[in-house]
Design a protein around this motif. Structure first.
Motif, PDB file in Angstrom:
ATOM      1  N   ALA A 150      39.182  -7.521  77.027  1.00 15.36           N
ATOM      2  CA  ALA A 150      37.887  -7.887  77.583  1.00 15.36           C
ATOM      3  C   ALA A 150      36.745  -7.340  76.728  1.00 15.36           C
ATOM      4  O   ALA A 150      36.869  -6.296  76.089  1.00 15.36           O
ATOM      5  CB  ALA A 150      37.763  -7.360  79.012  1.00 15.36           C
ATOM      6  N   PHE A 151      35.624  -8.075  76.724  1.00 18.55           N
ATOM      7  CA  PHE A 151      34.411  -7.607  76.063  1.00 18.55           C
ATOM      8  C   PHE A 151      33.214  -8.249  76.746  1.00 18.55           C
ATOM      9  O   PHE A 151      33.301  -9.341  77.284  1.00 18.55           O
ATOM     10  CB  PHE A 151      34.424  -7.930  74.557  1.00 18.55           C
ATOM     11  CG  PHE A 151      34.436  -9.407  74.235  1.00 18.55           C
ATOM     12  CD1 PHE A 151      33.275 -10.082  73.882  1.00 18.55           C
ATOM     13  CD2 PHE A 151      35.620 -10.141  74.281  1.00 18.55           C
ATOM     14  CE1 PHE A 151      33.268 -11.433  73.581  1.00 18.55           C
ATOM     15  CE2 PHE A 151      35.638 -11.502  73.982  1.00 18.55           C
ATOM     16  CZ  PHE A 151      34.454 -12.146  73.627  1.00 18.55           C
ATOM     17  N   SER A 152      32.093  -7.537  76.738  1.00 13.39           N
ATOM     18  CA  SER A 152      30.860  -8.042  77.332  1.00 13.39           C
ATOM     19  C   SER A 152      29.706  -7.621  76.440  1.00 13.39           C
ATOM     20  O   SER A 152      29.460  -6.425  76.251  1.00 13.39           O
ATOM     21  CB  SER A 152      30.677  -7.476  78.753  1.00 13.39           C
ATOM     22  OG  SER A 152      29.541  -8.029  79.383  1.00 13.39           O
ATOM     23  N   GLY A 164      30.891 -13.203  76.147  1.00 16.52           N
ATOM     24  CA  GLY A 164      31.947 -12.272  76.499  1.00 16.52           C
ATOM     25  C   GLY A 164      33.109 -12.910  77.228  1.00 16.52           C
ATOM     26  O   GLY A 164      33.000 -13.994  77.811  1.00 16.52           O
ATOM     27  N   LEU A 165      34.233 -12.237  77.159  1.00 12.90           N
ATOM     28  CA  LEU A 165      35.394 -12.454  78.029  1.00 12.90           C
ATOM     29  C   LEU A 165      35.424 -11.204  78.904  1.00 12.90           C
ATOM     30  O   LEU A 165      36.044 -10.205  78.563  1.00 12.90           O
ATOM     31  CB  LEU A 165      36.680 -12.586  77.223  1.00 12.90           C
ATOM     32  CG  LEU A 165      37.982 -12.645  78.031  1.00 12.90           C
ATOM     33  CD1 LEU A 165      38.180 -14.014  78.662  1.00 12.90           C
ATOM     34  CD2 LEU A 165      39.187 -12.283  77.165  1.00 12.90           C
ATOM     35  N   HIS A 166      34.680 -11.231  80.003  1.00 16.89           N
ATOM     36  CA  HIS A 166      34.456 -10.016  80.762  1.00 16.89           C
ATOM     37  C   HIS A 166      35.455  -9.802  81.889  1.00 16.89           C
ATOM     38  O   HIS A 166      35.483  -8.719  82.489  1.00 16.89           O
ATOM     39  CB  HIS A 166      33.040 -10.002  81.339  1.00 16.89           C
ATOM     40  CG  HIS A 166      32.775 -11.102  82.320  1.00 16.89           C
ATOM     41  ND1 HIS A 166      32.772 -12.438  81.958  1.00 16.89           N
ATOM     42  CD2 HIS A 166      32.515 -11.080  83.661  1.00 16.89           C
ATOM     43  CE1 HIS A 166      32.513 -13.181  83.024  1.00 16.89           C
ATOM     44  NE2 HIS A 166      32.362 -12.384  84.065  1.00 16.89           N
ATOM     45  N   GLN A 167      36.276 -10.835  82.169  1.00 14.85           N
ATOM     46  CA  GLN A 167      37.218 -10.697  83.282  1.00 14.85           C
ATOM     47  C   GLN A 167      38.595 -11.198  82.882  1.00 14.85           C
ATOM     48  O   GLN A 167      38.749 -12.324  82.393  1.00 14.85           O
ATOM     49  CB  GLN A 167      36.731 -11.457  84.510  1.00 14.85           C
ATOM     50  CG  GLN A 167      37.582 -11.211  85.753  1.00 14.85           C
ATOM     51  CD  GLN A 167      36.883 -11.619  87.023  1.00 14.85           C
ATOM     52  OE1 GLN A 167      36.227 -12.651  87.069  1.00 14.85           O
ATOM     53  NE2 GLN A 167      36.998 -10.810  88.066  1.00 14.85           N
ATOM     54  N   ILE A 168      39.587 -10.361  83.107  1.00 17.33           N
ATOM     55  CA  ILE A 168      40.991 -10.703  82.870  1.00 17.33           C
ATOM     56  C   ILE A 168      41.768 -10.267  84.102  1.00 17.33           C
ATOM     57  O   ILE A 168      41.830  -9.071  84.415  1.00 17.33           O
ATOM     58  CB  ILE A 168      41.552  -9.994  81.624  1.00 17.33           C
ATOM     59  CG1 ILE A 168      40.743 -10.371  80.374  1.00 17.33           C
ATOM     60  CG2 ILE A 168      43.021 -10.327  81.429  1.00 17.33           C
ATOM     61  CD1 ILE A 168      41.042  -9.500  79.174  1.00 17.33           C
ATOM     62  N   ILE A 169      42.326 -11.219  84.824  1.00 13.73           N
ATOM     63  CA  ILE A 169      43.106 -10.925  86.026  1.00 13.73           C
ATOM     64  C   ILE A 169      44.562 -11.268  85.730  1.00 13.73           C
ATOM     65  O   ILE A 169      44.909 -12.432  85.508  1.00 13.73           O
ATOM     66  CB  ILE A 169      42.602 -11.713  87.240  1.00 13.73           C
ATOM     67  CG1 ILE A 169      41.132 -11.370  87.519  1.00 13.73           C
ATOM     68  CG2 ILE A 169      43.465 -11.411  88.465  1.00 13.73           C
ATOM     69  CD1 ILE A 169      40.518 -12.182  88.636  1.00 13.73           C
ATOM     70  N   MET A 194      34.536 -16.050  81.475  1.00 13.40           N
ATOM     71  CA  MET A 194      33.909 -16.056  80.151  1.00 13.40           C
ATOM     72  C   MET A 194      32.487 -16.566  80.252  1.00 13.40           C
ATOM     73  O   MET A 194      32.205 -17.446  81.064  1.00 13.40           O
ATOM     74  CB  MET A 194      34.676 -16.989  79.199  1.00 13.40           C
ATOM     75  CG  MET A 194      36.128 -16.617  78.970  1.00 13.40           C
ATOM     76  SD  MET A 194      37.100 -18.043  78.408  1.00 13.40           S
ATOM     77  CE  MET A 194      37.408 -18.865  79.974  1.00 13.40           C
ATOM     78  N   TYR A 195      31.589 -16.054  79.399  1.00 12.70           N
ATOM     79  CA  TYR A 195      30.218 -16.553  79.384  1.00 12.70           C
ATOM     80  C   TYR A 195      29.714 -16.664  77.951  1.00 12.70           C
ATOM     81  O   TYR A 195      30.149 -15.942  77.058  1.00 12.70           O
ATOM     82  CB  TYR A 195      29.285 -15.652  80.206  1.00 12.70           C
ATOM     83  CG  TYR A 195      29.120 -14.248  79.654  1.00 12.70           C
ATOM     84  CD1 TYR A 195      28.087 -13.933  78.759  1.00 12.70           C
ATOM     85  CD2 TYR A 195      29.995 -13.228  80.027  1.00 12.70           C
ATOM     86  CE1 TYR A 195      27.943 -12.650  78.253  1.00 12.70           C
ATOM     87  CE2 TYR A 195      29.844 -11.947  79.530  1.00 12.70           C
ATOM     88  CZ  TYR A 195      28.821 -11.658  78.648  1.00 12.70           C
ATOM     89  OH  TYR A 195      28.684 -10.388  78.140  1.00 12.70           O
ATOM     90  N   ARG A 196      28.794 -17.594  77.756  1.00 10.20           N
ATOM     91  CA  ARG A 196      28.103 -17.773  76.477  1.00 10.20           C
ATOM     92  C   ARG A 196      26.663 -18.178  76.783  1.00 10.20           C
ATOM     93  O   ARG A 196      26.416 -19.207  77.413  1.00 10.20           O
ATOM     94  CB  ARG A 196      28.796 -18.873  75.648  1.00 10.20           C
ATOM     95  CG  ARG A 196      28.002 -19.412  74.461  1.00 10.20           C
ATOM     96  CD  ARG A 196      27.996 -18.482  73.268  1.00 10.20           C
ATOM     97  NE  ARG A 196      27.208 -19.027  72.168  1.00 10.20           N
ATOM     98  CZ  ARG A 196      27.679 -19.799  71.181  1.00 10.20           C
ATOM     99  NH1 ARG A 196      28.963 -20.133  71.179  1.00 10.20           N
ATOM    100  NH2 ARG A 196      26.895 -20.229  70.228  1.00 10.20           N
ATOM    101  N   TRP A 197      25.710 -17.338  76.379  1.00 11.37           N
ATOM    102  CA  TRP A 197      24.293 -17.629  76.596  1.00 11.37           C
ATOM    103  C   TRP A 197      23.656 -18.068  75.286  1.00 11.37           C
ATOM    104  O   TRP A 197      23.676 -17.338  74.298  1.00 11.37           O
ATOM    105  CB  TRP A 197      23.567 -16.404  77.137  1.00 11.37           C
ATOM    106  CG  TRP A 197      24.204 -15.683  78.293  1.00 11.37           C
ATOM    107  CD1 TRP A 197      24.303 -14.343  78.451  1.00 11.37           C
ATOM    108  CD2 TRP A 197      24.781 -16.251  79.485  1.00 11.37           C
ATOM    109  NE1 TRP A 197      24.912 -14.023  79.648  1.00 11.37           N
ATOM    110  CE2 TRP A 197      25.214 -15.193  80.302  1.00 11.37           C
ATOM    111  CE3 TRP A 197      24.979 -17.566  79.934  1.00 11.37           C
ATOM    112  CZ2 TRP A 197      25.832 -15.389  81.539  1.00 11.37           C
ATOM    113  CZ3 TRP A 197      25.597 -17.762  81.165  1.00 11.37           C
ATOM    114  CH2 TRP A 197      26.013 -16.695  81.952  1.00 11.37           C
TER     115      TRP A 197
END
Length: 384
Positions: A294-296, A301-306, A320-323
């Protein structure tokens, strides 16, 4: 960074000292903000709406005599946290903020119990338009689509322990703004919130903030997931959040994101090289010996891994997010955004996947609202 310049990408973009804050044309602009503007004097008026001051009226904060904290404050009385939150009954819609005049929402903080994150629909309305510009489950709007907390540390969105939702997307309006929260659940919910805004004239180049949620569960084989379409006119796309549930073994992110701009038909103008590439990672987000990592960061980021738990959580799930803040994707006539779901099969061939993909798109446009998919019901929103 100048909040306006960073969004519009003008000649002062990213330098923090752009003249006039990018949109409003001068130091009185409702979008002035960021480090480059802290030394500037402005006649903009700062206001804040919360359960302690539901109208944002000057000199009326903390004056409630009734509220969710009335019993706790019974020994102290008025002015001692009598109304820190609101209760929304089952099936009801609460108005979090109703603002008259010209201005801009600058910051939103909100929290509610984790079980409510996919049961509450957040909506924004601009300039008395009866159709919402934003209609998104509250958790997904803040990058928390799986009903489980994940730290998110980015520039426009921050989610902190344990479920403190923060949004800094600039949201200007010319005449009015309204924010509502609908409770789709069968029981009441408690919500804490604060909406910080400014009242100031906005410039002629005003663009309105929009967000849309869609889900493919599962995605039909060999089809693409549409993140957004039906956006017409001039604007710029500024962000993507994906809650991705994997239904197959192996790597799941080989698919490309595609941006169809201004009349693109079969093929897009912008085509990425893979899902993890678009979100700023590489090689499957897989650090050798460590696995998914994970990274933010401020913009992606890939902020969540379940991970599966060996019992009821049988599938892998990711957030995941991309702004697109320094790299907004501009369109003049229309916009459509899609993502493929691809893995690998024997013989080095791509495998079309049938995954659970929920997307939230963020963009600015000249219109106060756009065509949108049908409002999701509780079954469509359910995490299952």
């Amino acid at each position: 960074m100048n909040a306006g310049d960073g969004m519009t990408g003008g000649p002062n973009s990213g330098r923090g000292g752009g003249q006039g804050g990018g949109r409003g044309g001068g130091p009185t602009s409702g979008l002035v903000g960021g480090l480059g503007d802290l030394a500037r004097v402005s006649d903009a008026v700062t206001r804040s709406i919360s359960a302690e001051n539901p109208t944002g009226e000057k000199g009326h904060g903390g004056a409630a005599t009734e509220g969710t904290g009335a019993n706790a404050a019974r020994d102290l009385g008025r002015g001692w946290k009598v109304s820190p939150s609101i209760r929304i009954e089952a099936g009801d819609t609460a108005t979090l903020a109703g603002i008259e005049g010209s201005g801009a929402i600058q910051h939103i903080w909100l929290t509610t119990h984790v079980s409510n994150w996919r049961r509450l629909l957040l909506r924004f309305y601009w300039d008395d338009d009866p159709r919402p510009a934003v209609e998104v489950p509250v958790g997904d709007f803040f990058g928390q689509g799986w009903g489980a907390f994940a730290q998110l540390s980015s520039l426009p969105v921050a989610v902190n322990p344990n479920g403190g939702f923060n949004c800094y997307w600039p949201m200007p309006f010319a005449r009015s703004a309204r924010i509502t929260l609908e409770n789709l659940a069968d029981d009441p919910v408690i919500v804490y919130y604060q909406v910080d805004y400014t009242l100031a004239a906005q410039g002629d180049d005003l663009a309105y903030f929009h967000s849309q949620w869609r889900r493919s569960n599962p995605l039909p084989s060999a089809e693409v997931h549409t993140i957004v379409d039906g956006v017409e006119g001039t604007g710029h796309y500024v962000g993507t959040y994906l809650a991705w549930g994997v239904n197959s073994t192996g790597w799941w992110g080989e698919g490309e994101l595609k941006f169809y701009l201004d009349g693109d038909d079969e093929f897009p103008t912008i085509c990425g090289t893979g899902t993890e590439d678009y979100f700023g990672g590489a090689w499957n987000f897989d650090v050798p010996g460590q696995g998914y990592t994970a990274f933010s960061t401020p913009f992606l980021g890939l902020h969540q891994i379940i991970a599966p738990d060996g019992l009821y959580r049988s599938q892998q799930r990711f957030g995941m997010y991309r702004w697109h803040i320094f790299d907004p994707i501009r369109f003049a006539a229309d916009l459509r955004v899609t993502v493929q779901a691809l893995g690998w099969r024997a013989g080095g061939r791509y495998l079309p996947l049938q995954d659970d993909i929920a997307s939230t798109a963020f963009w600015y446009g000249r219109e106060t609202s756009y065509a949108a998919p049908a409002t999701p019901d509780l079954d469509t929103l359910e995490i299952c």
